[in-house]
Motif scaffolding. Sequence first.
Motif, PDB file in Angstrom:
ATOM      1  N   LEU A 159       0.878  -1.094   0.208  1.00 48.10           N
ATOM      2  CA  LEU A 159       0.056   0.046   0.117  1.00 48.10           C
ATOM      3  C   LEU A 159       0.996   1.154   0.158  1.00 48.10           C
ATOM      4  O   LEU A 159       1.900   1.153   0.841  1.00 48.10           O
ATOM      5  N   MET A 160       0.758   2.341  -0.936  1.00 50.97           N
ATOM      6  CA  MET A 160       1.426   3.323  -1.000  1.00 50.97           C
ATOM      7  C   MET A 160       0.760   4.421  -0.693  1.00 50.97           C
ATOM      8  O   MET A 160      -0.608   4.618  -0.926  1.00 50.97           O
ATOM      9  N   LEU A 161       1.365   5.361  -0.098  1.00 53.86           N
ATOM     10  CA  LEU A 161       0.767   6.789   0.222  1.00 53.86           C
ATOM     11  C   LEU A 161       1.328   7.939  -0.602  1.00 53.86           C
ATOM     12  O   LEU A 161       2.720   8.064  -0.464  1.00 53.86           O
ATOM     13  N   ASN A 162       0.586   8.265  -1.730  1.00 51.44           N
ATOM     14  CA  ASN A 162       1.250   9.285  -2.360  1.00 51.44           C
ATOM     15  C   ASN A 162       0.615  10.706  -1.913  1.00 51.44           C
ATOM     16  O   ASN A 162      -0.613  11.085  -1.977  1.00 51.44           O
ATOM     17  N   THR A 163       1.423  11.675  -1.268  1.00 49.60           N
ATOM     18  CA  THR A 163       1.106  13.131  -0.878  1.00 49.60           C
ATOM     19  C   THR A 163       0.513  13.814  -2.385  1.00 49.60           C
ATOM     20  O   THR A 163       0.849  13.743  -3.391  1.00 49.60           O
TER      21      THR A 163
END
Length: 298
Positions: A159-163
């Motif tokens: 799971l990636m968090l892209n601002t």
Amino acid sequence: MPHSLWKGAISFGLVHIPVALYPASREDAIDFDWLDKRSMDPVGYKRINKRTGKEITKENIVKGVKYEDDRYVVLSDDEIKKAYPKTTQTIEIEAFVKATDIPFVHLERPYYLGPIAKGEKVYALLRETLLASKRIGIARVVIQTKEHLAALIPVGPALMLNTLRWPSEIRPWDELKLPAEGAKAAGLSERELTMASQLVDDMSADFDPGQYSDKFRDAVMSLIETKAQAGQLSEVKSLETAEDSGGGGSNVIDLTELLKRSLNKGQGAGPDKASKPAAKKATAKTAARKTTAARKRA
């Protein structure tokens, strides 16, 4: 294992997923140092009072926001933290949307999210649910002292968090001189659209990031290595070919001709039959000029 930026949780509804946040990108630019050319000594930075020109210590620096001309509101670190009392260790999902709903211009910086504290199963549950529904989460998160809007995206096993950039951080295009929207309003012909579509189809491929590299960086690093080993100058080769560099002459672009050249180049075809008459005319003009010059010399 990279060092985590913080440990907290993904939160949506009643679901609580303990995670750690890790950086997913790194700077790979050439690190040019400032040097004194007379002695090759490193050149450093100083904190200078812009009015007096004198150097000041770090202890005498405070954070302020200009309120009026020459008047500031000074804020301490504690005051800044208290202004946002909500926990900074929570990725709070506010909605699930289609990935195609987010314009590329809003994407900012990627981070990895890794499960901790026996959160592997619920982590996998959210990942697989997002993949199956073809949705991504839109969340708020505080990283260091700044709140970000962010997209929670399933990528492979992670799971990636892209601002995301806030709308106020995106410059409007109103001041740019852009062609009118729509093919007809932009003056495009059916033939040009058909050829452009054919060219896009011919050049279509699956994206493989491994096929790309920073050619400029590679060229400069090669130059640095050559100079270090041999002590002689070596010219960095230009990345632009002669065909790409353009030239003088008319600024009017024949879109059809450019598309035609691109298609022929991609298909490995020879010169376009339609261009032969023009080539013959150019040859005839050249011959005529040579004849005239020969007569003048005689």
